[in-house]
Scaffold this motif. Structure first.
Motif, short mmCIF file in Angstrom:
data_model
loop_
_atom_site.label_atom_id
_atom_site.label_comp_id
_atom_site.label_asym_id
_atom_site.label_seq_id
_atom_site.Cartn_x
_atom_site.Cartn_y
_atom_site.Cartn_z
N ASP A 9 0.89 -1.16 0.00
CA ASP A 9 0.00 0.00 0.00
C ASP A 9 0.93 1.21 0.00
OD1 ASP A 9 -1.52 2.17 0.74
OD2 ASP A 9 -2.46 1.18 2.46
N ILE A 10 0.83 2.06 -0.99
CA ILE A 10 1.81 3.14 -1.16
C ILE A 10 1.83 4.10 0.04
CG2 ILE A 10 0.38 4.85 -2.40
CD1 ILE A 10 2.83 5.14 -4.32
N ASN A 23 -6.42 13.67 -10.30
CA ASN A 23 -7.22 14.19 -11.43
C ASN A 23 -6.84 15.65 -11.61
OD1 ASN A 23 -9.06 15.73 -9.52
ND2 ASN A 23 -9.51 13.62 -8.90
N GLY A 30 -11.14 8.32 -5.81
CA GLY A 30 -11.11 6.95 -5.29
C GLY A 30 -9.72 6.36 -5.46
N VAL A 32 -6.06 4.89 -5.47
CA VAL A 32 -4.88 5.25 -4.69
C VAL A 32 -4.99 6.68 -4.18
CG1 VAL A 32 -3.40 5.98 -6.63
CG2 VAL A 32 -2.37 4.96 -4.60
N SER A 117 -2.67 5.70 -13.96
CA SER A 117 -3.68 5.50 -15.02
C SER A 117 -4.23 4.08 -15.12
CB SER A 117 -3.16 5.91 -16.41
OG SER A 117 -3.14 7.30 -16.56
N SER A 118 -3.68 3.14 -14.35
CA SER A 118 -4.05 1.73 -14.57
C SER A 118 -5.29 1.27 -13.81
CB SER A 118 -2.87 0.82 -14.20
OG SER A 118 -2.75 0.74 -12.79
N GLY A 119 -5.97 2.19 -13.15
CA GLY A 119 -7.20 1.83 -12.42
C GLY A 119 -8.40 2.47 -13.08
N VAL A 120 -8.96 3.48 -12.42
CA VAL A 120 -10.14 4.20 -12.92
C VAL A 120 -9.93 4.70 -14.35
CG1 VAL A 120 -11.60 6.23 -12.53
CG2 VAL A 120 -10.80 4.91 -10.58
N TYR A 121 -8.71 5.12 -14.69
CA TYR A 121 -8.44 5.71 -16.01
C TYR A 121 -8.24 4.67 -17.10
CZ TYR A 121 -8.28 10.56 -14.30
OH TYR A 121 -8.60 11.80 -13.78
N ASP A 153 -2.52 -4.45 -6.79
CA ASP A 153 -3.43 -5.58 -7.02
C ASP A 153 -2.66 -6.77 -7.57
OD1 ASP A 153 -4.04 -5.34 -10.25
OD2 ASP A 153 -3.66 -3.41 -9.27
N1 AR6 Z 1 -1.34 1.71 -2.99
C1 AR6 Z 1 -0.78 1.47 -4.20
N2 AR6 Z 1 -1.50 1.31 -5.33
C2 AR6 Z 1 -2.85 1.39 -5.23
C3 AR6 Z 1 -3.52 1.63 -3.99
C4 AR6 Z 1 -2.70 1.80 -2.85
N3 AR6 Z 1 -3.22 2.03 -1.64
N4 AR6 Z 1 -4.85 1.66 -4.22
C5 AR6 Z 1 -5.03 1.42 -5.54
N5 AR6 Z 1 -3.83 1.25 -6.16
P1 AR6 Z 1 -6.31 4.54 -9.67
P2 AR6 Z 1 -5.88 6.15 -12.12
C6 AR6 Z 1 -3.52 0.98 -7.56
O1 AR6 Z 1 -7.71 4.24 -10.09
O2 AR6 Z 1 -6.24 4.99 -12.99
C7 AR6 Z 1 -8.92 8.63 -8.77
O3 AR6 Z 1 -10.24 8.76 -8.37
C8 AR6 Z 1 -4.62 0.36 -8.41
O4 AR6 Z 1 -4.63 -1.05 -8.25
O5 AR6 Z 1 -6.06 4.90 -8.27
O6 AR6 Z 1 -4.69 6.98 -12.48
C9 AR6 Z 1 -8.22 9.95 -9.06
O7 AR6 Z 1 -8.69 11.01 -8.27
C10 AR6 Z 1 -4.20 0.77 -9.83
O8 AR6 Z 1 -3.34 -0.22 -10.41
O9 AR6 Z 1 -5.68 5.74 -10.57
C11 AR6 Z 1 -8.51 10.17 -10.51
O10 AR6 Z 1 -9.78 10.76 -10.71
C12 AR6 Z 1 -3.39 2.06 -9.61
O11 AR6 Z 1 -3.27 2.22 -8.20
C13 AR6 Z 1 -8.51 8.77 -11.08
O12 AR6 Z 1 -8.90 7.92 -10.01
C14 AR6 Z 1 -4.01 3.31 -10.20
O13 AR6 Z 1 -5.42 3.27 -10.04
C15 AR6 Z 1 -7.13 8.36 -11.52
O14 AR6 Z 1 -7.18 7.08 -12.08
#
Ligand code: AR6
Length: 170
Positions: A9-10, A23, A30, A32, A117-121, A153
């Motif tokens: 967990d970062i 963002n 949501g 990270v 970018s690898s989650g929500v984006y 993940d």
């Molecule tokens: N520690 C490390 N990595 C994590 C953690 C953690 N605690 N939680 C999730 N990840 P994302 P994005 C990983 O969606 O795609 C937000 O709402 C997760 O498994 O967090 O850049 C922002 O405000 C994934 O592989 O970021 C923006 O609106 C990675 O972090 C938007 O989402 C990135 O996932 C950005 O989307």
């Protein structure tokens, strides 16, 4: 080796700076971003972000780390995946380089990145990992810094093991 891939967990990383997948509005989100805001202290961090106001895709800004072990949070905005032909790779690469340059200007000796970018984006995780590794390696050719790429993940960790094995087998 100055680049390490770790599963963690970062918010728990004991480094000078951690990077937030933010963002453009620098609002608590949501993923990270939510975890970082909660661990740092959401009210204080949001106030600091509001003072900055905005960050372009592919660029970065920084705030204090507040209640985190890391003294600095570098906020970078990754591209939203739109199929791959909208400069996504270039913009994602730029997120890493811009953040590393910001860390250098702040005299950071260590930094931890999530897979931006690898989650929500929606950026495909394996490709996001490749862009991260190549951008960080390029930077480390002529800079000294301890860089952690934090995969969270199971799927991302699986890809990182696969990629590292294929590098070692080369
Ligand atoms: N520690 C490390 N990595 C994590 C953690 C953690 N605690 N939680 C999730 N990840 P994302 P994005 C990983 O969606 O795609 C937000 O709402 C997760 O498994 O967090 O850049 C922002 O405000 C994934 O592989 O970021 C923006 O609106 C990675 O972090 C938007 O989402 C990135 O996932 C950005 O989307």
């Amino acid at each position: 080796m100055p680049l390490e891939i770790v599963r963690n967990d970062i918010t728990k990383m004991d480094v000078d700076a951690i990077v937030n997948a933010a963002n453009s509005e620098l609002h608590m989100g949501g993923g990270v971003c939510g975890a970082i805001f909660r661990a740092a202290g959401a009210l204080e961090l949001q106030e600091a972000c509001n003072e900055i106001g905005h960050c372009e895709v592919g660029e970065s800004v920084w705030t204090d780390g507040f209640q985190l072990q890391a003294k600095t949070i570098i906020h970078t905005v990754g591209p939203i995946w739109r199929g791959g032909s909208h400069d996504e790779e270039k913009l994602l690469h730029s997120c890493y380089v811009h953040s590393l340059e910001t860390a250098t200007s702040l005299n950071c000796e260590s930094i931890a990145f999530p897979l931006i970018s690898s989650g929500v984006y929606g950026y495909p995780k394996e490709q996001a990992l490749q862009v991260a590794i190549s951008a960080i390696h390029e930077f480390l050719m002529d800079h000294e810094m301890l860089v952690y790429l934090v995969v969270f993940d199971k799927q991302s960790f699986g890809f990182s093991e696969k990629l590292f094995n294929s590098i070692h087998q080369y």
